[in-house]
Design an enzyme around this catalytic site. Structure first.
Site: not given
Ligand code: GLC
Length: 547
Positions: A209, A272
Site C-alpha cells: 500500500d 502501489e
Molecule cells: C491505498 C488504498 C486505499 C487506502 C489508502 C490508505 O491507496 O488503495 O484504499 O484508502 O491507501 O491506506
C-alpha cells in the site's frame, strides 16, 4: 521493444506470464450471513477464478481493524479480522488456492497503522515511550497550530494534535491512520517480521500500500502550492506533495522489503504508486532491487483515444529499466469502474488492450462482467473519504459493491442486505447469466485469458508498435516464431486498417466474440468499437493506412 536471446531463453516467472485478479474481500462473497464478504466466501468462489483463467488473487486487507478505512487501518498485522474468519480459514484458503494452481497475494500496509494498533497506543502514551519514535511526532508551530502545511489525502491537515502529550502526529490519510516512522530501524524490523510471518504461511507476494509515501522530508519543509489547482478540485491537490511522497530515500526502504522477499523462492513484490509512468522506473530499484512490479495505473486515467494510448504505451515501454517487467491495471477499489468511465463498448476494447499488452495485467473483481459504478444513496455512504470531502465525486463505495454472481436475491452475494447496495442491474449483469451467453463480457474475458495462456507471444512476447492513424491502435506481439496483430478501433465509426502485404492471418478473437477463424489478408475491417486479435502467418506489418 524486441527481445534479446537471453530474454527468450529465460523461463518466465509466474508473475510475469500470469494475470492477477483483485478481490475486495468485503464484497466478494458472504458465507456467514452478515452482509460482508469473508475468507470462506472467497474459498467457495475460487472456481470462478479458475474458470475465468487468472493466475493469482490479490486480496485487499483482511487484518483486524476498526475499519475506519475498511481494513487499510491495521490494528494487528498478523491476525485475521473476525468478520473475515480466522487464521485457520486463511490457511485453508491458501491451501485450496494453491491446489487449484492459484497464487495468493496479500495487501501489506506499512505506511501507517490504525490508531488502535498497540504500537500507536504505546507511542501516544507518553513522550518517553519506547515506541514514541515509531511514529512521526512534532511540536506545535509557535502559534500552536500544525507543524507545517502538509495535507492529508483524505482532506484537511495531515497533522492531528494529541492533547495528552502536547504534540502533533502525521497522518497521510485519516487521523485514525498515523504514519509509521520509517527512519526508525525498529519499524523496518517489525514490518519485515510481519512479511516473514505471511511468507512462511505460504503467501506468494504482497501488494504494498502507498509505497511511494513511505519516507517524508527529514526537515519537514512545507509543500509548495500547485498553480494548476482550482476550487472544486480535490483539496489535497492544492499542494505539490514533493516533501511527503516519492522521496529518493524511499528506494532504500523498498530495497529492504525486497531483501525479505528474496530470501524466499518465487515471490512477488508489487508497489502501489500513483506517479507518471516515467517516474515508475525508479521503483524497480537502481539494480532491480526494488519492487518487481511498480503498479502502472496510467490506464485508469488515460485519455481514451488511439493516439494518446499509442503514445502512452511507447512512453512506458521506453522508460522501463533494462530487465524491468511491465504491468498494466484497468481498475481497482479506489478508482471509477472501467465500464463507467469508458462505457460498455469501449470497456470491451479496454479488456482486449489490458490482456494483450506486454506486461502483467491486474483485473479488478466484477470488471469481467462489466460491473459499473453503483450510485450510493447519502444514508448508505461508507467511505471516509466521501464523508470528509463530500460532493466532489471522490467517494469509492460505488466501485466496491457486492459481486454479482446470479439473479437470486442480493445477487448471490449474501442472504441478507449487504453492507453496500447491490447494483440494480444485477438480474441481467451477473456471472451465471453471462456464462450462458456466448457473446458476453465474461466470455470475452475467458476467451482473452484462454488465448493468452495458449500463446506465449501474448503474455511474454515482445511488443511491436505498428504505425497507424485516426482511431486505430495497432501493435504486434511476437515470441519464438509466433506473431499476433492486435487491431483496436477506439472510435464509434467503422474503420478499415489497410496494412498491405505483411498482413495475413486469421482472426483469433473479436471483442464481440465472433469472426473467429475469419481469414484476413492485407486489410481488416473493424466495426465501431471493435478490437480483434489476429494470429499472423508471418511477422507483424510495420504500418497501416486508414480507409
Ligand atoms: C491505498 C488504498 C486505499 C487506502 C489508502 C490508505 O491507496 O488503495 O484504499 O484508502 O491507501 O491506506
Amino acid at each position: 521493444m524486441r527481445e534479446g536471446q537471453a530474454e527468450r531463453d529465460a523461463a518466465p516467472l509466474w508473475w510475469q506470464s500470469g494475470v492477477i485478479y483483485q478481490v475486495y474481500p468485503r464484497s466478494f462473497q458472504d458465507s456467514d450471513g452478515d452482509g460482508i464478504g469473508d475468507l470462506q466466501g472467497i474459498r467457495r468462489r475460487l472456481d470462478h477464478l479458475v474458470d475465468l483463467g487468472v493466475d493469482a488473487l490479490w486480496i485487499s486487507p483482511i487484518y483486524p481493524s476498526p475499519m475506519a478505512d475498511f481494513g487499510y487501518d491495521v490494528a494487528d498485522y498478523t491476525g485475521i479480522h473476525p468478520l473475515f474468519g480466522t487464521l485457520k480459514d486463511f490457511d485453508r484458503l491458501v491451501a485450496d488456492a494453491h491446489g487449484l494452481g492459484l497464487k495468493v497475494i496479500l495487501d501489506l500496509v506499512p505506511n501507517h497503522t490504525s490508531d488502535e494498533h498497540p504500537w500507536f497506543r504505546e507511542a501516544r502514551a507518553s513522550r518517553t515511550s519506547p515506541k514514541r519514535d515509531w511514529y512521526i511526532w512534532r511540536d506545535p508551530a509557535p502559534d500552536g497550530g500544525s507543524p507545517n502545511n502538509w495535507l492529508s489525502e483524505f482532506g484537511g491537515s495531515a497533522w492531528a494534535f494529541d492533547p495528552a502529550t502536547g504534540q502533533y502526529y502525521y497522518h497521510a490519510f485519516l487521523d485514525r491512520q498515523p504514519d509509521l516512522n520509517w527512519r526508525n530501524p525498529q519499524v523496518a524490523e517489525a514490518i519485515h517480521a510481519v512479511m516473514r510471518f505471511w511468507l512462511d504461511r505460504g503467501v506468494d507476494g504482497f501488494r504494498v500500500d502507498v509505497i511511494w509515501h513511505l519516507m517524508k522530508d527529514v526537515a519537514f519543509r512545507d509543500n509548495p502550492p500547485d498553480e494548476d489547482w482550482r476550487e472544486g478540485m480535490n483539496p489535497y491537490r492544492r499542494l505539490k506533495p514533493v516533501h511527503t511522497t516519492d522521496l529518493e530515500e524511499v528506494h532504500g526502504v523498498i530495497a529492504g522489503l525486497r531483501q525479505v522477499m528474496d530470501a524466499y523462492d518465487d515471490r512477488v513484490l508489487i508497489g502501489e504508486i500513483y506517479l507518471p509512468v516515467e517516474r515508475l522506473a525508479a521503483y524497480y530499484g537502481a539494480s532491480l532491487d526494488g519492487a518487481h512490479l511498480p503498479f502502472n495505473f496510467a490506464l485508469l486515467e488515460a485519455e481514451w483515444n488511439a493516439r494518446a494510448l499509442a503514445d502512452l504505451i511507447a512512453r512506458y515501454e521506453g522508460s522501463l529499466p533494462e530487465g524491468g517487467w511491465p504491468n498494466w491495471v484497468l481498475g481497482n477499489h479506489d478508482r471509477p469502474r472501467v465500464a463507467t468511465r469508458l462505457g460498455p463498448d469501449q470497456a470491451r476494447v479496454a479488456a482486449m488492450l489490458l490482456l494483450t499488452l506486454r506486461g502483467t495485467p491486474t483485473l479488478y473483481y466484477g470488471d469481467e462482467i462489466g460491473m459499473t459504478n453503483v450510485p450510493i444513496p447519502p444514508e448508505r455512504v461508507q467511505d471516509p473519504w466521501e464523508k470528509n470531502v463530500p460532493g466532489l465525486g471522490l467517494g469509492r463505495d460505488g466501485v466496491r459493491t457486492p459481486m454479482q454472481w446470479d439473479g437470486s436475491p442480493h445477487a448471490g452475494f449474501s442472504d441478507v442486505e449487504p453492507w453496500l447496495p447491490v447494483d440494480e442491474a444485477f438480474p441481467e449483469v451477473n456471472v451465471a447469466q453471462q456464462r450462458a451467453e456466448p457473446h458476453s463480457m465474461l466470455e470475452l474475458h475467458r476467451e482473452l485469458l484462454r488465448l493468452r495462456r495458449a500463446h506465449a507471444a501474448l503474455s511474454i512476447g515482445a511488443y511491436v508498435p505498428v504505425a497507424a492513424g485516426g482511431d486505430l491502435l495497432l501493435y504486434g506481439r511476437e515470441h519464438a516464431g509466433e506473431s499476433f496483430l492486435i487491431a483496436l478501433n477506439l472510435g464509434d465509426v467503422p474503420v478499415l486498417a489497410a496494412c498491405g502485404p505483411g498482413l495475413a492471418g486469421r482472426i483469433a478473437l473479436s471483442v464481440f466474440c465472433d469472426r473467429m477463424g475469419e481469414r484476413v489478408v492485407d486489410e481488416v475491417a473493424l466495426r465501431p468499437c471493435e478490437g480483434v486479435v489476429i494470429a499472423l502467418d508471418g511477422a507483424p506489418p510495420s504500418f497501416s493506412g486508414l480507409r
